[in-house]
Structures are given as C-alpha cells and as structure tokens.
Design an enzyme around this catalytic site. Sequence first.
Site, PDB file in Angstrom:
ATOM      1  CG  HIS A   1      35.018 -13.712  76.729  1.00 14.57           C
ATOM      2  ND1 HIS A   1      36.550 -12.552  77.551  1.00 14.57           N
ATOM      3  CD2 HIS A   1      36.626 -13.625  75.991  1.00 14.57           C
ATOM      4  CE1 HIS A   1      37.196 -11.874  77.978  1.00 14.57           C
ATOM      5  NE2 HIS A   1      37.474 -12.204  76.633  1.00 14.57           N
TER       6      HIS A   1
ATOM      7  CG  HIS B   1      20.824   0.583  67.673  1.00 13.89           C
ATOM      8  ND1 HIS B   1      19.893   1.267  66.407  1.00 13.89           N
ATOM      9  CD2 HIS B   1      21.658  -0.649  66.779  1.00 13.89           C
ATOM     10  CE1 HIS B   1      20.111   0.681  65.628  1.00 13.89           C
ATOM     11  NE2 HIS B   1      21.198  -0.304  65.300  1.00 13.89           N
TER      12      HIS B   1
END
Length: 210
Positions: free
Chosen positions: A139, A148
């Site tokens: 979250h 990446h």
Amino acid sequence: MIAMLPKNQLIIIGAGGHGKVVLSTALACNKTVLGFIDNDQTIHHTELNDYPVLGDIDFIHRNQHAYAVLAIGHNATRKNIAIQLSPDLKSPALIHPAAYVHPSAQIGCGTVVFAGAVIQPDVIIGEHCIINTGTTVDHDCVIGNFVHLAPGVHLAGNIIVKEGAFLGIGSVVIPNTLIGAWAIVGAGSVVIKPVPPDLTVMGVPAKEFA
C-alpha cells in the site's frame, strides 16, 4: 508518407529475452502483436517466438499511429529510447491477467506488470516501469518512471522508489524507505535504511557496494 496502422496493433521494442515475456503478457491481454523492432540489424527479418523482427526504431517514426511497448530491461537505455521516439511513441500499460492490481492503484503508460505481481491499494507507478514476475508492491508506495523491480522483489508499505532505480531479483525493502534515483539494489538484498541516488547496495542488511 506516414503509414496508419490500426490502433489495436501493438509493436514490441526489443527482441530479446525480456521481449519474449512482454510478448506473452501482451497476448494474455488479448493484444494483436504486429511484431518486434530492434536496433540490432543482424536479427532484422528473422522471427522471435513466431513473430517477425520488422526493423529498427525508425519504424515507430514511420508508423506514428501504432502502439508500442518498450521491452528493454536496462533502465537508462529504456529511457533514452523513449526520449528518441518522443512524441511518436504511444504506449499502453500492460497488466497480465494473472497479476492483481487494486482498483485504486495508478499505472503509468508503457508500464508492464507481469504474471504473479501484486499491486496493493493506493500505489502509484510511473511510466515505462517493469513490475516483474511475482513482485509485490504494498500500500501507498510511489514508483517513479523507468524503474525496474526484478522478479520476486517485495516492497512493504509507504516506500518511494525514484526514477530509474533497479531492484534486483528477490530483494526486500522495509516500510517507509526511500530508494534514490538510479540507485541499484543487488539481488537478495534486504534494505532497512534509505538508499541515496546513484548508489549500489547489496547484502543483508544492504550496504554500499565498494
């Protein structure tokens, strides 16, 4: 004269191993893949996984109505090509149907979310990112452009990852941690404190790599 390809046709930029996984994700998303483009002239007019390698990146300039996704794992190279192709590059986000993305999450254009990834509530992910196989982003994380996250990366809640950072396979980051722009976190590392920009860290706990 500029060709006008149907907008439902997708071109994959980068005919390598990463391109294969982007292809499989695109097909799982029911995209019509026209083929690959790559600057390696030795593979032009060959095939990768039964899809043709059509030419180099100038193909995008000649086909400005085509949609394309960057399938290049190296972050700086991916950014450089995105800049070269601007403003002709039109990139949808690709989210594998076997990934979970909470409805409140925001995913930027050109970002690819691979199978098994989990993106939790109120996550913000920038443009042209790679959220690789089995990665979890909890979250309220904020992921910058051209990041990446390699396979099996796990980010706890409220983490900020700045532009161009690379987190290696299996690395873990504790909550409320900042990963600086273009930083590198080595495979299997456990990050328990902020990582400055452009720094490479690795180990358990992660420390500067000399």
